[in-house]
Design a protein around this motif. Structure first.
Motif, PDB file in Angstrom:
ATOM      1  N   GLU A  10      33.528  -9.209  27.342  1.00 46.53           N
ATOM      2  CA  GLU A  10      33.732  -9.594  28.736  1.00 46.53           C
ATOM      3  C   GLU A  10      35.219  -9.420  29.052  1.00 46.53           C
ATOM      4  N   PRO A  11      35.566  -8.695  30.121  1.00 42.92           N
ATOM      5  CA  PRO A  11      36.972  -8.318  30.377  1.00 42.92           C
ATOM      6  C   PRO A  11      37.976  -9.469  30.381  1.00 42.92           C
ATOM      7  N   ALA A  12      37.674 -10.582  31.028  1.00 42.28           N
ATOM      8  CA  ALA A  12      38.645 -11.686  31.076  1.00 42.28           C
ATOM      9  C   ALA A  12      38.881 -12.267  29.682  1.00 42.28           C
ATOM     10  N   ARG A  13      37.818 -12.411  28.892  1.00 47.04           N
ATOM     11  CA  ARG A  13      37.989 -12.967  27.543  1.00 47.04           C
ATOM     12  C   ARG A  13      38.718 -11.988  26.630  1.00 47.04           C
ATOM     13  N   LEU A  14      38.471 -10.703  26.810  1.00 46.21           N
ATOM     14  CA  LEU A  14      39.200  -9.697  26.032  1.00 46.21           C
ATOM     15  C   LEU A  14      40.687  -9.772  26.356  1.00 46.21           C
ATOM     16  N   ARG A  15      41.013  -9.924  27.629  1.00 49.71           N
ATOM     17  CA  ARG A  15      42.419 -10.038  28.025  1.00 49.71           C
ATOM     18  C   ARG A  15      43.047 -11.307  27.467  1.00 49.71           C
ATOM     19  N   PHE A  28      48.548 -23.095  29.693  1.00 49.80           N
ATOM     20  CA  PHE A  28      47.557 -22.837  30.732  1.00 49.80           C
ATOM     21  C   PHE A  28      48.163 -22.071  31.906  1.00 49.80           C
ATOM     22  N   ASN A  29      49.328 -22.518  32.381  1.00 46.15           N
ATOM     23  CA  ASN A  29      49.942 -21.877  33.542  1.00 46.15           C
ATOM     24  C   ASN A  29      50.355 -20.440  33.253  1.00 46.15           C
ATOM     25  N   PHE A  30      50.826 -20.171  32.055  1.00 46.70           N
ATOM     26  CA  PHE A  30      51.185 -18.797  31.691  1.00 46.70           C
ATOM     27  C   PHE A  30      49.955 -17.898  31.770  1.00 46.70           C
ATOM     28  N   LEU A  31      48.857 -18.321  31.160  1.00 44.93           N
ATOM     29  CA  LEU A  31      47.638 -17.517  31.209  1.00 44.93           C
ATOM     30  C   LEU A  31      47.115 -17.396  32.639  1.00 44.93           C
ATOM     31  N   LEU A  32      47.157 -18.478  33.368  1.00 46.83           N
ATOM     32  CA  LEU A  32      46.681 -18.478  34.754  1.00 46.83           C
ATOM     33  C   LEU A  32      47.448 -17.440  35.583  1.00 46.83           C
ATOM     34  N   ASN A  33      48.767 -17.459  35.483  1.00 45.68           N
ATOM     35  CA  ASN A  33      49.597 -16.528  36.249  1.00 45.68           C
ATOM     36  C   ASN A  33      49.497 -15.098  35.740  1.00 45.68           C
ATOM     37  N   LEU A  35      46.955 -13.650  34.076  1.00 49.99           N
ATOM     38  CA  LEU A  35      45.623 -13.071  34.240  1.00 49.99           C
ATOM     39  C   LEU A  35      45.138 -13.035  35.682  1.00 49.99           C
ATOM     40  N   GLY A  36      45.706 -13.879  36.543  1.00 52.52           N
ATOM     41  CA  GLY A  36      45.280 -13.915  37.930  1.00 52.52           C
ATOM     42  C   GLY A  36      43.884 -14.483  38.124  1.00 52.52           C
ATOM     43  N   ASN A  41      37.790 -20.563  36.468  1.00 57.51           N
ATOM     44  CA  ASN A  41      37.364 -19.383  35.735  1.00 57.51           C
ATOM     45  C   ASN A  41      38.052 -19.323  34.375  1.00 57.51           C
ATOM     46  N   LEU A  42      39.371 -19.552  34.370  1.00 52.78           N
ATOM     47  CA  LEU A  42      40.107 -19.550  33.107  1.00 52.78           C
ATOM     48  C   LEU A  42      39.571 -20.635  32.183  1.00 52.78           C
TER      49      LEU A  42
END
Length: 101
Positions: A10-15, A28-33, A35-36, A41-42
């Motif tokens: 799944e693209p988001a999990r791969l990223r 959390f904020n680093f990944l949130l920003n 990955l967009g 969802n995150l």
């Protein structure tokens, strides 16, 4: 040939896993920003990866502010490496087919 790990595919999990494989830890904020994704969802993707044993989640507080940090686990790193090996195998099959033409 083994089937690709659908959880990772799944693209988001791969990223998420690819980012975590390149850092010691990410909050959390680093990944949130980066990955967009939306917060929900995150969180949902992280939950699936944590349940699979691919990601370790550590929750703490900076004063009164919640802080959540993520790390790829050894199992997650191995699963990601296996995923890339399988993709390479698929690519190589395509290359061999082109050579025969």
């Amino acid at each position: 040939m083994a089937e690709l790990d659908r959880l990772i595919h799944e693209p988001a999990r791969l990223r998420i896993l690819t980012i975590l494989a390149g850092v010691e830890a990410a909050d959390f904020n680093f990944l949130l920003n980066t990955l967009g994704l939306t917060k929900g969802n995150l969180s949902s993707h992280i939950d699936r990866l944590e349940k699979a044993g691919y990601v370790k989640v550590e929750k703490s507080f900076n004063g009164r502010v919640p802080h959540t940090e993520f790390q790829i686990t050894p199992e997650g790193r191995e699963a990601l490496e296996e995923y890339w090996r399988q993709l390479d195998s698929i690519r190589n099959l395509g290359s061999k087919a082109e050579e025969k033409e």
